[in-house]
Write an enzyme that holds these catalytic residues in place. Structure first.
Site, PDB file in Angstrom:
ATOM      1  N   GLY A 167       0.835  -1.193   0.000  1.00  0.00           N
ATOM      2  CA  GLY A 167       0.000   0.000   0.000  1.00  0.00           C
ATOM      3  C   GLY A 167       0.869   1.240   0.000  1.00  0.00           C
ATOM      4  O   GLY A 167       2.016   1.218  -0.426  1.00  0.00           O
ATOM      5  N   GLY A 168       0.312   2.315   0.547  1.00  0.00           N
ATOM      6  CA  GLY A 168       1.047   3.575   0.592  1.00  0.00           C
ATOM      7  C   GLY A 168       2.321   3.489   1.415  1.00  0.00           C
ATOM      8  O   GLY A 168       3.207   4.348   1.299  1.00  0.00           O
ATOM      9  N   GLY A 402      25.153  12.681 -29.022  1.00  0.00           N
ATOM     10  CA  GLY A 402      24.634  13.332 -27.823  1.00  0.00           C
ATOM     11  C   GLY A 402      25.128  12.645 -26.563  1.00  0.00           C
ATOM     12  O   GLY A 402      25.273  13.278 -25.516  1.00  0.00           O
ATOM     13  N   ALA A 403      25.393  11.342 -26.676  1.00  0.00           N
ATOM     14  CA  ALA A 403      25.853  10.602 -25.501  1.00  0.00           C
ATOM     15  C   ALA A 403      27.224  11.110 -25.037  1.00  0.00           C
ATOM     16  O   ALA A 403      27.543  11.069 -23.847  1.00  0.00           O
ATOM     17  CB  ALA A 403      25.901   9.113 -25.812  1.00  0.00           C
TER      18      ALA A 403
HETATM   19  C1  HXC Z   1      -3.607  -4.513  12.191  1.00  0.00           C
HETATM   20  C2  HXC Z   1      -2.574  -6.388  11.416  1.00  0.00           C
HETATM   21  C3  HXC Z   1      -2.381  -5.788  10.161  1.00  0.00           C
HETATM   22  C4  HXC Z   1      -2.857  -4.457   9.971  1.00  0.00           C
HETATM   23  C5  HXC Z   1      -1.523  -7.737  10.089  1.00  0.00           C
HETATM   24  N1  HXC Z   1      -2.054  -7.605  11.328  1.00  0.00           N
HETATM   25  N2  HXC Z   1      -1.741  -6.650   9.357  1.00  0.00           N
HETATM   26  N3  HXC Z   1      -3.200  -5.751  12.420  1.00  0.00           N
HETATM   27  N4  HXC Z   1      -3.465  -3.868  11.037  1.00  0.00           N
HETATM   28  N5  HXC Z   1      -2.693  -3.817   8.838  1.00  0.00           N
HETATM   29  C6  HXC Z   1      -1.991  -8.561  12.399  1.00  0.00           C
HETATM   30  C7  HXC Z   1      -2.849  -9.789  12.184  1.00  0.00           C
HETATM   31  O1  HXC Z   1      -4.131  -9.570  12.654  1.00  0.00           O
HETATM   32  C8  HXC Z   1      -2.111 -10.809  13.032  1.00  0.00           C
HETATM   33  O2  HXC Z   1      -2.437 -10.578  14.375  1.00  0.00           O
HETATM   34  C9  HXC Z   1      -0.666 -10.421  12.873  1.00  0.00           C
HETATM   35  O3  HXC Z   1      -0.659  -9.055  12.471  1.00  0.00           O
HETATM   36  C10 HXC Z   1       0.077 -11.232  11.843  1.00  0.00           C
HETATM   37  O4  HXC Z   1      -0.690 -11.260  10.653  1.00  0.00           O
HETATM   38  P1  HXC Z   1      -0.950 -12.598   9.828  1.00  0.00           P
HETATM   39  O5  HXC Z   1      -1.966 -12.289   8.823  1.00  0.00           O
HETATM   40  O6  HXC Z   1      -1.197 -13.730  10.756  1.00  0.00           O
HETATM   41  O7  HXC Z   1       0.498 -12.813   9.172  1.00  0.00           O
HETATM   42  P2  HXC Z   1       0.860 -13.336   7.725  1.00  0.00           P
HETATM   43  O8  HXC Z   1       0.055 -14.555   7.396  1.00  0.00           O
HETATM   44  O9  HXC Z   1       2.338 -13.427   7.697  1.00  0.00           O
HETATM   45  O10 HXC Z   1       0.376 -12.180   6.737  1.00  0.00           O
HETATM   46  C11 HXC Z   1       0.958 -10.897   6.821  1.00  0.00           C
HETATM   47  C12 HXC Z   1       0.181  -9.916   5.947  1.00  0.00           C
HETATM   48  C13 HXC Z   1      -1.332  -9.978   6.299  1.00  0.00           C
HETATM   49  C14 HXC Z   1       0.376 -10.330   4.473  1.00  0.00           C
HETATM   50  C15 HXC Z   1       0.786  -8.556   6.143  1.00  0.00           C
HETATM   51  O11 HXC Z   1      -1.491  -9.847   7.690  1.00  0.00           O
HETATM   52  C16 HXC Z   1      -2.109  -8.893   5.649  1.00  0.00           C
HETATM   53  O12 HXC Z   1      -2.509  -8.994   4.474  1.00  0.00           O
HETATM   54  N6  HXC Z   1      -2.425  -7.851   6.436  1.00  0.00           N
HETATM   55  C17 HXC Z   1      -3.229  -6.749   5.959  1.00  0.00           C
HETATM   56  C18 HXC Z   1      -2.411  -5.905   5.053  1.00  0.00           C
HETATM   57  C19 HXC Z   1      -3.175  -4.686   4.640  1.00  0.00           C
HETATM   58  O13 HXC Z   1      -4.158  -4.774   3.899  1.00  0.00           O
HETATM   59  N7  HXC Z   1      -2.725  -3.549   5.232  1.00  0.00           N
HETATM   60  C20 HXC Z   1      -3.377  -2.293   4.939  1.00  0.00           C
HETATM   61  C21 HXC Z   1      -2.759  -1.830   3.637  1.00  0.00           C
HETATM   62  S1  HXC Z   1      -3.291  -0.295   3.214  1.00  0.00           S
HETATM   63  P3  HXC Z   1      -2.354 -11.713  15.496  1.00  0.00           P
HETATM   64  O14 HXC Z   1      -2.965 -11.100  16.705  1.00  0.00           O
HETATM   65  O15 HXC Z   1      -3.113 -12.878  14.957  1.00  0.00           O
HETATM   66  O16 HXC Z   1      -0.898 -12.004  15.677  1.00  0.00           O
HETATM   67  C22 HXC Z   1      -2.138   0.690   3.828  1.00  0.00           C
HETATM   68  C23 HXC Z   1      -2.414   2.069   3.535  1.00  0.00           C
HETATM   69  C24 HXC Z   1      -1.209   2.895   3.822  1.00  0.00           C
HETATM   70  O17 HXC Z   1      -1.241   0.307   4.444  1.00  0.00           O
HETATM   71  C25 HXC Z   1      -1.448   4.211   3.215  1.00  0.00           C
HETATM   72  C26 HXC Z   1      -0.339   5.128   3.444  1.00  0.00           C
HETATM   73  C27 HXC Z   1      -0.524   6.380   2.677  1.00  0.00           C
END
Ligand code: HXC
Length: 512
Positions: A167-168, A402-403
């Protein structure tokens, strides 16, 4: 609570903070082949130098369990005895996701680093925005991006990607100077495979879409990759040895004793007799630099251009070189942007530039023209023209069209320009030139093929050498290849107090 209980409470809190998300989640982290946030810092910093800041910070989000430190370990320490600021995301706490408090810790660190003029190293391992916190998490990211941008060119900012970065969230590393990715355990993308599938119907794995290999070879987002956390961290320690603390500082030289191998005879044999035959410019680079000092940047991206750090007589320099063994060293979009960014980095941080030229020109074709080679090539021109660091050029063979101008020619501000006797500095290669300027004569000859050959030789005699350019003062000296290292050391010593400034302006308008 009596005093001894209070001391015990502190000890307990410290242990609790250091445990992160707990033993089970730590085990899962290890199972993936990843180190923990604290183990990584231990490898990165000189032993016993880490000082933590914000160890007891929590998210204050009422519906969530608090973890001391809130998923990021921040502080400062030393690498090779020099101060650095570090933050290391802890995947065991909510997947290292970024809460408002987590972002504030990173911002505080960036502010400290700016005030005190030292590099910031970010160890990224995060699931992105803390979903439960909503918009305040997005705000936290933007607070970091803002500081990254303000700090750009003031202090080196370096990123290790050691897990998810999606993401961002990718934009903070993207705003930093160098990115090192760990193979197979890290990835970066703006939208993940699921979204890609929904929108474009492409089926792609996370690794193929945004893994270390993809970013090192296809997008150029990653400057380096390494097989595991420990190797990536070791590389970060090495990279720092080439960099100053900030834009007003000099990189410390490593001790150097001039030895018996300052003359490098191998260089006299390196250029093939045949102008179309390739050779490996990296061999030239290794011969010119202090032994074992070359650190190539972007090794797997746009390999027709070679950039990297090295040392001459112990002092850090940046090398920019055409690579005749890949696409004949031609300048294309990727090679131009790769080199332009590197030149600007070196110029930000007072690292002198050595440029090696063997370039047949810009790559022709619709792909290049429609892809914007005009403005991408102009980036390199702009970057060199604007650079005020000492700049020395060596033309080893071709410098056509040019290079020739773009590759740090005298006309765009290079300080000293050397050529080897094998240099060919001309508007274009002999065959193309002969076919254009002697077209009529060749067409009307009894043996056009023989006439063309005769004209090629005539052109070569007249233009395909360094002496015409030297007669105009565009080349300061034609030198024996074997003496090039000595020439470079002397030149950079002469230029070490160079004082050059750009005209007063808000900022320039590089053709982005
Ligand atoms: C809160 C999160 C989290 C998140 C993971 N966890 N991502 N908690 N916010 N964004 C937590 C899970 O609930 C879990 O908690 C622990 O972290 C580990 O995650 P798992 O899924 O069990 O691990 P894994 O299988 O290795 O997968 C990792 C992952 C997946 C690929 C990162 O968790 C995932 O897809 N997370 C969501 C990613 C996402 O969509 N993020 C938002 C993106 S948008 P427990 O308690 O079970 O340990 C963004 C916008 C930014 O970031 C913009 C900036 C401008």
């Amino acid at each position: 609570m009596n005093t001894s209980e209070k001391l015990q409470l502190l000890q307990d809190k410290n242990s609790q903070a250091e445990a992160g998300g707990g033993a089970e989640r730590l085990e899962a982290q290890h199972q993936k082949g990843k180190l923990s946030a604290r183990e990584r810092l231990q490898l990165l910093l000189d032993s016993n130098t880490f000082q933590e800041i914000g160890k007891f910070v929590t998210s204050h989000h009422s519906e969530m369990e608090d973890f001391l430190g809130d998923g990021v370990v921040t502080g400062y320490g030393a690498v090779h005895g020099r101060l650095v600021y570090v933050y290391s995301q802890d995947f065991t706490v909510y997947g290292g996701s970024l809460s408002a408090a987590h972002a504030e810790k990173i911002c505080r660190l960036l502010d400290l680093a700016m005030k005190n003029g030292a590099p910031v190293i970010g160890l990224n391992d995060s699931g992105g925005a803390r979903i439960q916190e909503g918009v305040v998490s997005l705000g936290g990211y933007a607070d970091i991006f803002y500081r990254n941008t303000r700090a750009s060119g003031v202090i080196p900012q370096l990123s290790l990607i050691m897990g998810p970065c999606a993401g961002g969230a990718v934009y903070s590393p993207a705003l930093t100077d160098f990115i090192i990715m760990v193979e197979n355990t890290s990835y970066m993308f703006v939208t993940g495979p699921q979204v890609v599938k929904t929108v474009t119907h492409e089926e792609v794995s996370a690794e193929a879409l945004g893994g270390a290999t993809a970013h090192a070879s296809k997008s150029g987002i990653a400057h380096f990759t390494r097989a595991n956390d420990a190797e990536a961290i070791a590389l970060m320690r090495r990279l720092l040895t080439y960099l100053p603390q900030n834009c007003e500082d000099e990189t410390p030289a490593v001790p150097y004793n001039a030895g018996s191998d300052e003359i490098r005879p191998a260089l006299n044999q390196i250029i093939p007799d045949l102008a179309t035959q390739p050779y490996d410019m990296k061999e030239v680079i290794h011969e010119l630099l202090d032994r074992e000092s070359f650190l190539e940047v972007h090794a797997d991206f746009a390999s027709n251009m070679v950039v990297g750090f090295g040392r001459l007589a112990g002092k850090s320099i940046g090398i920019v070189a055409n690579q005749p063994s890949v696409l004949a060293g031609v300048l294309d979009i990727q090679a131009s942007t790769k080199a332009a960014r590197f030149v600007r980095f070196c110029d930000c941080f007072r690292i002198p530039l050595v440029v090696l030229v063997d370039v047949p020109g810009f790559l022709p074709g619709t792909q290049q023209e429609w892809g914007g080679i005009i403005s991408h090539g102009a980036k390199l021109l702009y970057a060199f023209s604007e650079a005020t660091v000492p700049r020395v050029t060596v033309i080893t063979r071709k410098a056509y069209g040019g290079a020739y101008d773009v590759m740090n020619s005298k006309h765009i501000g290079a300080d000293l320009n050397f050529a080897w006797p094998t240099a060919e500095i001309a508007v274009m290669g002999a065959k193309g030139a002969a076919e254009i300027i002697y077209r009529r004569e060749i067409q009307h000859a009894s043996n056009p093929e023989a006439k063309l050959q005769e004209k090629i030789e005539e052109y070569n005699e007249k233009f395909a050498n360094p002496y015409d350019a030297a007669s105009h003062g565009y080349i300061d000296e034609v030198i024996q290849p074997s003496l090039t290292r000595m020439k470079l050391i002397q030149s950079l010593e002469m230029l070490q107090n160079k004082n050059d400034h750009l005209p007063k302006k808000k900022h320039g308008n590089i053709p982005l």
